[in-house]
Design a protein around this motif. Sequence first.
Motif, PDB file in Angstrom:
ATOM      1  N   VAL A   6      10.233 -52.891  16.674  1.00 42.29           N
ATOM      2  CA  VAL A   6       9.332 -53.975  16.237  1.00 42.29           C
ATOM      3  C   VAL A   6       8.508 -54.515  17.409  1.00 42.29           C
ATOM      4  CG1 VAL A   6       9.246 -56.297  15.238  1.00 42.29           C
ATOM      5  CG2 VAL A   6      10.786 -54.554  14.275  1.00 42.29           C
ATOM      6  N   PRO A   7       9.089 -54.853  18.566  1.00 41.13           N
ATOM      7  CA  PRO A   7       8.243 -55.304  19.687  1.00 41.13           C
ATOM      8  C   PRO A   7       7.231 -54.252  20.135  1.00 41.13           C
ATOM      9  CG  PRO A   7      10.517 -55.905  20.067  1.00 41.13           C
ATOM     10  CD  PRO A   7      10.505 -54.997  18.884  1.00 41.13           C
ATOM     11  N   ARG A  58      -0.291 -52.947  18.323  1.00 40.95           N
ATOM     12  CA  ARG A  58      -1.290 -53.569  17.443  1.00 40.95           C
ATOM     13  C   ARG A  58      -2.198 -54.522  18.221  1.00 40.95           C
ATOM     14  NH1 ARG A  58       0.128 -56.630  11.736  1.00 40.95           N
ATOM     15  NH2 ARG A  58      -2.072 -56.911  11.036  1.00 40.95           N
ATOM     16  N   VAL A  59      -1.643 -55.308  19.142  1.00 37.73           N
ATOM     17  CA  VAL A  59      -2.452 -56.223  19.960  1.00 37.73           C
ATOM     18  C   VAL A  59      -3.415 -55.451  20.846  1.00 37.73           C
ATOM     19  CG1 VAL A  59      -2.331 -57.911  21.819  1.00 37.73           C
ATOM     20  CG2 VAL A  59      -0.764 -58.072  19.886  1.00 37.73           C
ATOM     21  N   ARG A 114      -6.441 -54.286  18.831  1.00 35.46           N
ATOM     22  CA  ARG A 114      -7.400 -55.352  18.541  1.00 35.46           C
ATOM     23  C   ARG A 114      -8.266 -55.666  19.745  1.00 35.46           C
ATOM     24  NH1 ARG A 114      -4.050 -59.832  14.890  1.00 35.46           N
ATOM     25  NH2 ARG A 114      -3.819 -58.501  13.040  1.00 35.46           N
ATOM     26  N   ARG A 115      -7.692 -55.690  20.909  1.00 38.38           N
ATOM     27  CA  ARG A 115      -8.473 -55.957  22.118  1.00 38.38           C
ATOM     28  C   ARG A 115      -9.496 -54.873  22.355  1.00 38.38           C
ATOM     29  NH1 ARG A 115      -4.174 -58.270  26.687  1.00 38.38           N
ATOM     30  NH2 ARG A 115      -3.674 -60.227  25.565  1.00 38.38           N
ATOM     31  N   ARG A 116      -9.153 -53.673  22.073  1.00 34.75           N
ATOM     32  CA  ARG A 116     -10.124 -52.581  22.255  1.00 34.75           C
ATOM     33  C   ARG A 116     -11.300 -52.726  21.296  1.00 34.75           C
ATOM     34  NH1 ARG A 116      -6.555 -47.041  23.014  1.00 34.75           N
ATOM     35  NH2 ARG A 116      -5.645 -47.599  25.051  1.00 34.75           N
ATOM     36  N   ARG A 117     -11.042 -53.161  20.077  1.00 35.13           N
ATOM     37  CA  ARG A 117     -12.137 -53.340  19.102  1.00 35.13           C
ATOM     38  C   ARG A 117     -13.079 -54.472  19.521  1.00 35.13           C
ATOM     39  NH1 ARG A 117      -8.729 -52.884  13.424  1.00 35.13           N
ATOM     40  NH2 ARG A 117      -8.190 -50.659  13.636  1.00 35.13           N
ATOM     41  N   ARG A 118     -12.589 -55.566  20.087  1.00 34.93           N
ATOM     42  CA  ARG A 118     -13.407 -56.690  20.493  1.00 34.93           C
ATOM     43  C   ARG A 118     -14.228 -56.388  21.741  1.00 34.93           C
ATOM     44  NH1 ARG A 118      -9.143 -61.741  19.686  1.00 34.93           N
ATOM     45  NH2 ARG A 118      -8.940 -61.527  17.392  1.00 34.93           N
ATOM     46  N   THR A 119     -13.782 -55.648  22.638  1.00 38.52           N
ATOM     47  CA  THR A 119     -14.478 -55.353  23.890  1.00 38.52           C
ATOM     48  C   THR A 119     -15.560 -54.320  23.628  1.00 38.52           C
ATOM     49  OG1 THR A 119     -12.433 -55.788  25.098  1.00 38.52           O
ATOM     50  CG2 THR A 119     -14.190 -54.573  26.255  1.00 38.52           C
ATOM     51  N   PRO A 120     -16.958 -54.652  23.957  1.00 38.27           N
ATOM     52  CA  PRO A 120     -18.030 -53.662  23.732  1.00 38.27           C
ATOM     53  C   PRO A 120     -17.885 -52.507  24.689  1.00 38.27           C
ATOM     54  CG  PRO A 120     -18.862 -55.559  24.912  1.00 38.27           C
ATOM     55  CD  PRO A 120     -17.468 -55.922  24.518  1.00 38.27           C
ATOM     56  N   PRO A 121     -18.403 -51.386  24.299  1.00 38.34           N
ATOM     57  CA  PRO A 121     -18.304 -50.229  25.189  1.00 38.34           C
ATOM     58  C   PRO A 121     -19.210 -50.385  26.400  1.00 38.34           C
ATOM     59  CG  PRO A 121     -19.602 -49.689  23.255  1.00 38.34           C
ATOM     60  CD  PRO A 121     -19.043 -51.059  22.997  1.00 38.34           C
ATOM     61  N   ALA A 122     -18.771 -50.012  27.512  1.00 34.91           N
ATOM     62  CA  ALA A 122     -19.554 -50.106  28.758  1.00 34.91           C
ATOM     63  C   ALA A 122     -20.645 -49.052  28.762  1.00 34.91           C
ATOM     64  CB  ALA A 122     -18.633 -49.921  29.965  1.00 34.91           C
TER      65      ALA A 122
END
Length: 320
Positions: free
Chosen positions: A272-273, A279-280, A283-291
């Motif tokens: 579970v951890p 999963r976290v 999500r961070r990868r989706r929020r950060t725009p591609p360089a």
Amino acid sequence: MSVRTGRRGGVPLAAVGLVAVLVAGGCGAGGGERDSNSAQAPAGGAAADRGQAAPGEAGASPPDLRVDQRSIIYTGTMQVQVDDVERAAREAIAAVTEAGGFVGGDQRRSESADARAELELRVPAAKFTAVVDELAKLGRQQRREVHTQDVTEEVVDLDARIISQRARVESARKLLDRATSTGELVNLENELGRREADLASLEAKKRRLADLTALSTITVTFVGKDASTEEEQTEIGFLVGLRGGWEVFVASVTVLLTVLGALLPWLVAFGVPVALLIRVLRRRRRRTPPAGPTPPLGPPAGQPVGPTAPLPVPATRSAP
């Protein structure tokens, strides 16, 4: 005339002397024959005594032993179903002790549903059959197996080898007493040690055979009344295969569920951890725009600033 008369008188004397010699020779021959016969009789008796005392010596013919004189090893195994296993075991031990034997092994499992007692009993060979019959009367006999092994020739051969080896040991000791040098003394001591070791080995085999022939072995198993009395039979057929396959399937599923149950706490504690962490990170990868390169804010270099110039129209090609 006197010579002729002397010759005539000498003939009867010679005849009488010849007869006396023949009679004396016959008496001597008869006495010699009687002496030889009387000498051969004790020798034959001594040879017979040696044959009886030490049968199987080198060059001697095999002894003609009767059945009751042969060396036979008796072994028996049996299984008896009884109402009370402990009581049957006590009665069996008492019967063997009364017959002059003893208990060589005792293994018991005291469970009400499947009580069991396995006894290894040693009894005199002369009372083997009687003790087996008495044990069978303690309950319901399910199985009995009796095996015999005739070791008469082996015993006779061991006796002859032991006698010969003892003679070799005695000769080695005599030679050792007459040793004159150190080297000879050492060699004779080593040879004497080897011969004594061989003699001890032969005597140990003789004692082992004597023990097995004097005391027979009975292995009796007492089982409770709830124990299965029918022997398993081999069955074939579709239904038998289907039942066997279903049993294997159920057993496999049970094993898998057991393994899963053993791994479930570890999956909860660590899985579970790890799943939340993955999963976290996603999500961070989706929020950060591609360089990448930054697009220009103004018009490209060399292009005048102002209203957009009309695009050039390609010239139309005139007909010939």
